[in-house]
Scaffold this motif. Structure first.
Motif, PDB file in Angstrom:
ATOM      1  N   TRP A  34       0.849  -1.195   0.000  1.00 17.77           N
ATOM      2  CA  TRP A  34       0.000   0.000   0.000  1.00 17.77           C
ATOM      3  C   TRP A  34       0.883   1.243   0.000  1.00 17.77           C
ATOM      4  O   TRP A  34       1.765   1.392   0.829  1.00 17.77           O
ATOM      5  N   TRP A  35       0.621   2.131  -0.981  1.00 17.35           N
ATOM      6  CA  TRP A  35       1.390   3.373  -1.119  1.00 17.35           C
ATOM      7  C   TRP A  35       0.562   4.494  -0.509  1.00 17.35           C
ATOM      8  O   TRP A  35      -0.372   5.005  -1.122  1.00 17.35           O
ATOM      9  N   LYS A  38       0.261   8.147  -2.284  1.00 12.59           N
ATOM     10  CA  LYS A  38      -0.584   8.191  -3.480  1.00 12.59           C
ATOM     11  C   LYS A  38      -1.951   7.541  -3.255  1.00 12.59           C
ATOM     12  O   LYS A  38      -2.786   7.537  -4.163  1.00 12.59           O
ATOM     13  N   TYR A  52       4.798   2.208 -11.931  1.00 18.28           N
ATOM     14  CA  TYR A  52       4.027   2.720 -10.807  1.00 18.28           C
ATOM     15  C   TYR A  52       4.439   4.147 -10.435  1.00 18.28           C
ATOM     16  O   TYR A  52       3.727   4.837  -9.705  1.00 18.28           O
ATOM     17  N   ILE A  54       7.278   4.881  -8.749  1.00 16.16           N
ATOM     18  CA  ILE A  54       7.863   4.841  -7.410  1.00 16.16           C
ATOM     19  C   ILE A  54       9.324   5.264  -7.468  1.00 16.16           C
ATOM     20  O   ILE A  54      10.111   4.753  -8.272  1.00 16.16           O
ATOM     21  N   ALA A  58      10.069   6.612  -1.678  1.00 17.29           N
ATOM     22  CA  ALA A  58       8.683   6.181  -1.463  1.00 17.29           C
ATOM     23  C   ALA A  58       8.596   5.230  -0.275  1.00 17.29           C
ATOM     24  O   ALA A  58       9.439   4.347  -0.105  1.00 17.29           O
ATOM     25  N   LYS A  59       7.564   5.413   0.540  1.00 15.06           N
ATOM     26  CA  LYS A  59       7.316   4.536   1.689  1.00 15.06           C
ATOM     27  C   LYS A  59       6.133   3.635   1.367  1.00 15.06           C
ATOM     28  O   LYS A  59       5.014   4.115   1.171  1.00 15.06           O
ATOM     29  N   LEU A  60       6.393   2.326   1.344  1.00 15.59           N
ATOM     30  CA  LEU A  60       5.357   1.342   1.043  1.00 15.59           C
ATOM     31  C   LEU A  60       5.076   0.501   2.280  1.00 15.59           C
ATOM     32  O   LEU A  60       5.989   0.145   3.023  1.00 15.59           O
TER      33      LEU A  60
END
Length: 668
Positions: A34-35, A38, A52, A54, A58-60
C-alpha cells in the motif's frame, strides 16, 4: 530500494510465502503493498517500479488486504467483519451480502456514520458504550476466502469460515410465520459452516427495548440535515483504503437505491427483515414524514411484528408439513416485482379495456392563487384523463386532457378528514405540470389511484394487476381506520406494549402538557385500535405491508443534496429518486421542477469546477454544483438508478459490474 528488492516483496505475496517461528505458521498470501502518499494499492505484480512511478524515497506498507470493520446493519445492530480493503466498495458490499444471504446487493452500499450537530463531541468511550448496547450475539462467517472470519458481537468464540452463499434456485424450508430458515439452519444453508453461526438471527426483528435508545439517536431536524446525511456515501468504484477508512472503523450498511427488485418472501427473509428495519427506523427517527393516522398504523404493525417475532422464536420447531405448504402458496401471492404484485387468481377481462367515468374535483396549484378545486366530469381511457364541464358534454371536446404516461403519482390522504387526493406531476417539455385530483370516498379514490399508477407505467386498466392494485389500496386505507366499536383492552397491555418505542418523538411532543401516564394510555389505546386492522396478518405479511406502506409515503425514495443551480442566487435542494430529478425549495421541500430519467439524453460532470450537467429532450439542460458533497456522489446516484432500471427477471444472479462502473465512476 532496488528494483529486485521491490520485486521480491511482490513475489512473496503471489508465492504464498510462509515462515516458521516457534512452530507458528504465518500466511502472507493476503498481504499486498500500500502506497500511502498516493493512496493506492500495488496489486499488479507484473508492473515495474517505473510504471508505478515509485522513487527511492517512497514509503510502502506491506499489509493485509482483509481488515476488521465494524458494520452497522439496517436494524441498527453492529457486526464485526473482515472485509477486503483493496476491493472496490461495490465488490466488498456484494461479498458481505452473499454472506448474509441478501440478494441484489447492488441496492445497498456503505455510508459513513453521520455526526449529530446538536450534540457536543463525545469521548470515544461514550461512543463505544452506545454501540455496544446495539451489538448482536454469536459468531457468523466472513465474505471472501476461507481464511476470513466475521463475528457478530465481540470477537470471541469459535472460528468459522465459508465463502458466502446464496442462490435463487435453492429450495428453502421456512417458518410458517416469518419466512425465516427453520432449525437446523442447514435446511437453508446446506452443510456450510454458516449453519453453525445462526445467520437466521438477521431475519428476526428485534424490538426497541427502551425509549432512551431512541432518544439518543440522531434525528434530522430539517431537510438540510437530511441532505447532510448523504454526504457520507462511499465511492463504489474505489476501495475502502483509498477513501481513508481505517481498520475497526464503524460504517453503515444501508439500502442506498430505493428500487427493490424481485422482493420475494420465498428467498428474501433476511433481506425483507433488514428492509423493514430500515423503514422502521426511518419513520421513528423522522427521516420521512407521515400523518398521525399513518403513524398509528405503523406503530400497530410494529407491535404486531414484535409480538409475532417473540411467539415465533418460542415455537420455532412446531411446524407441520401442511403449514409449510399453505404458507408456500400464500407467499407466492405476496411476491413484489418492479411492476407490482400479481396473483394467478386475478386475470381480468382481456377482451376490452375498462374505463372510469365520474365527477372528480380538479385543481392546478399556482403561486399566489386563491382558486380552489373545480368539479369536472372525468373519463379515464387507456392512459389519459379527459375533463368535461358536465356529463352531458362528454361526447364533445374535453375542456382539459392529460396523458399520464410517465407521470409521478403521489397520494395525499387523511382518513379522519375524509381527504382523498391524488397529486400528479405530468411531464412536459420544460419540466412537470402539477395537477391535483380530489375523490369523494375511498372506493372512488382506490379505483382512480390504481388507474393513475398503471398509466404512469404505460399500462391500462386491462392489465391483470389493476384489480389487485385496487384491493391493496383499499386494504392500506383500512389499516388506518379507527375501529368504531373497539374491543375491551386486556389488562396485560400495560406490560407488553411500550408506546414510546413505537411512535416518533415528534408525535409524543403533541401531548407535552399532559400527564405522562395519561399520554401513555391514550397512545396505547390508539395503537391497539389500529392493531385490530392488522391482527390477522402473518409475520411475513405484516413486514411486507409495512414496507409497502413506507413506499406509499409521499417523500419515499428521495435522496436530498444541497446544490446551487446555474443562474440561481441561493442554495436549494436537488432530490434524486429512482426515475427522476427534482429541484426543491430548501426551506419548505416543495418541488419547483421535476425531470424524468426517461426523458434524459445524457449527463456529465465538469470535474474541474465540480458541476453536474444533465441534458434532456427538447434542448432542456440542468446544471448545478453540489456545495457540501463531492459531485461524484450525485453522479453515482444518477448512474446507479440507470443501471438498476436495466435489470430483468430472465437475467442470472451475476451482476454486470463493468457496466455499473461505466455508468457511475465517471472519468476524472
Amino acid at each position: 530500494m532496488t528494483q529486485k528488492l521491490f520485486q521480491l516483496f511482490l513475489d512473496s505475496r503471489s508465492l504464498n510465502f510462509q515462515y516458521k517461528t516457534k512452530n507458528v505458521k504465518k500466511d502472507w498470501s493476503d498481504h499486498a503493498l500500500w502506497w500511502e502518499k498516493k493512496r493506492t494499492w500495488l496489486l499488479k505484480t507484473h508492473w515495474t517500479l517505473d510504471k508505478y512511478g515509485i522513487q527511492a524515497d517512497a514509503k510502502l506498507q506491506f499489509t493485509p488486504q482483509h481488515k476488521l470493520l465494524r458494520l452497522q446493519l439496517p436494524n441498527m445492530k453492529y457486526v464485526k467483519v473482515k472485509v477486503n480493503f483493496s476491493d472496490r466498495v461495490f465488490k466488498a458490499v456484494s461479498d458481505i451480502c452473499k454472506t448474509f444471504n441478501i440478494r441484489h446487493p447492488e441496492e445497498l452500499s456503505l455510508l459513513k456514520k453521520p455526526r449529530d450537530p446538536t450534540k457536543k463531541k463525545k469521548k470515544k468511550l461514550d461512543d463505544q458504550s452506545e454501540d455496544e448496547a446495539l451489538e448482536l450475539e454469536g459468531p457468523l462467517i466472513t465474505p471472501g476466502s476461507g481464511t476470513d472470519v466475521l463475528y457478530i458481537g465481540p470477537l470471541k468464540g469459535s472460528i468459522y469460515s465459508s465463502p458466502g452463499l446464496y442462490s435463487k434456485t435453492m429450495t428453502p424450508t421456512y417458518d410458517a410465520h416469518d419466512g425465516s430458515p427453520l432449525s437446523p439452519t442447514s435446511a437453508w444453508f446446506g452443510d456450510s459452516a454458516l449453519s453453525e453461526g445462526n445467520p437466521g438471527i438477521l431475519a428476526v426483528s428485534q424490538p426497541i427495548t427502551s425509549p432512551e435508545i431512541l432518544a439518543k439517536m440522531f434525528k434530522p431536524q430539517a431537510l438540510l440535515d437530511k441532505a447532510k446525511i448523504n454526504q457520507g456515501w462511499l465511492d463504489s468504484s474505489r476501495s475502502l483504503m483509498e477513501q481513508d477508512v481505517k481498520e475497526n472503523e464503524a460504517l453503515l450498511l444501508r439500502f442506498k437505491y430505493y428500487s427493490f427488485f424481485d422482493l420475494n418472501p420465498k428467498y428474501d427473509a433476511i433481506r425483507i427483515n433488514q428492509l423493514y428495519e430500515q423503514a422502521k427506523w426511518a419513520i421513528l427517527l423522522e427521516e420521512i414524514e407521515c400523518t398521525e393516522e399513518e403513524m398509528m398504523m405503523f406503530a400497530a404493525l410494529q407491535y404486531h411484528i414484535n409480538k409475532l417475532s417473540i411467539m415465533t422464536s418460542e415455537n420455532h420447531l412446531n411446524n407441520s408439513d401442511k403449514e409449510v405448504d399453505e404458507v408456500d402458496a400464500a407467499l407466492s401471492d405476496l411476491e413484489i416485482t418492479l411492476e407490482g404484485g400479481k396473483t394467478s387468481t386475478i386475470l381480468g377481462d382481456i377482451t376490452s379495456i375498462p374505463e372510469l367515468a365520474d365527477y372528480i374535483k380538479v385543481f392546478k396549484p399556482k403561486k399566489l392563487t386563491l382558486k380552489g378545486y373545480k368539479q369536472y366530469w372525468c373519463t379515464f381511457k387507456d392512459t389519459s384523463i379527459s375533463c368535461y364541464k358536465s356529463k352531458e358534454e362528454s361526447s364533445g371536446t374535453p375542456a382539459h386532457q392529460m396523458n399520464l404516461r410517465g407521470c409521478e403519482v403521489t397520494p395525499d390522504v387523511n382518513i379522519s378528514g375524509q381527504k382523498f387526493n391524488i397529486k400528479l406531476l405530468i411531464p412536459v417539455a420544460e419540466g412537470m405540470n402539477e395537477i391535483w385530483l380530489r375523490c369523494d370516498n375511498e372506493k372512488q379514490y382506490a379505483h382512480w389511484m390504481a388507474a393513475c399508477r398503471l398509466a404512469s407505467k404505460g399500462k391500462t386498466m386491462a392489465d391483470s394487476s389493476y384489480n389487485l392494485e385496487v384491493q391493496n389500496i383499499l386494504s392500506f386505507l383500512k389499516m388506518q381506520h379507527l375501529n368504531p366499536d373497539p374491543q375491551l383492552i386486556p389488562e396485560q397491555i400495560t406490560t407488553d406494549i411500550n408506546p414510546e418505542c413505537l411512535v416518533s418523538p415528534r408525535y409524543l411532543k403533541k401531548y407535552k402538557n399532559k400527564q405522562p401516564g395519561y399520554v401513555r394510555d391514550l397512545i396505547t389505546a390508539r395503537i391497539l385500535e389500529a392493531h385490530q386492522n392488522v391482527a390477522q396478518m402473518s409475520l411475513i405479511e405484516a413486514k411486507m405491508r409495512f414496507i409497502q406502506a413506507w413506499q406509499s409515503l409521499p417523500e419515499f425514495g428521495i435522496t436530498h443534496f444541497i446544490a446551487r443551480f446555474q443562474g440561481g442566487k441561493k442554495e436549494e435542494l436537488i432530490g434524486i429518486a429512482y426515475n427522476r430529478l427534482i429541484r426543491m425549495d430548501a426551506s419548505t421541500g416543495d418541488a419547483i421542477k421535476t425531470w424524468r430519467f426517461s426523458n434524459m439524453k445524457q449527463w456529465n460532470v465538469n470535474w474541474e469546477i465540480k458541476m453536474v450537467t444533465v441534458e434532456f429532450a427538447d434542448e432542456v439542460r440542468l446544471s448545478f454544483i453540489c456545495t457540501e458533497v463531492d459531485c461524484k456522489v450525485v453522479h453515482e446516484f444518477i448512474g446507479g438508478y440507470i443501471f438498476l432500471s436495466t435489470r430483468a427477471k430472465d437475467q442470472n444472479e451475476s451482476l454486470d459490474e463493468e457496466m455499473f462502473y461505466k455508468l457511475t465512476s465517471g472519468w476524472v
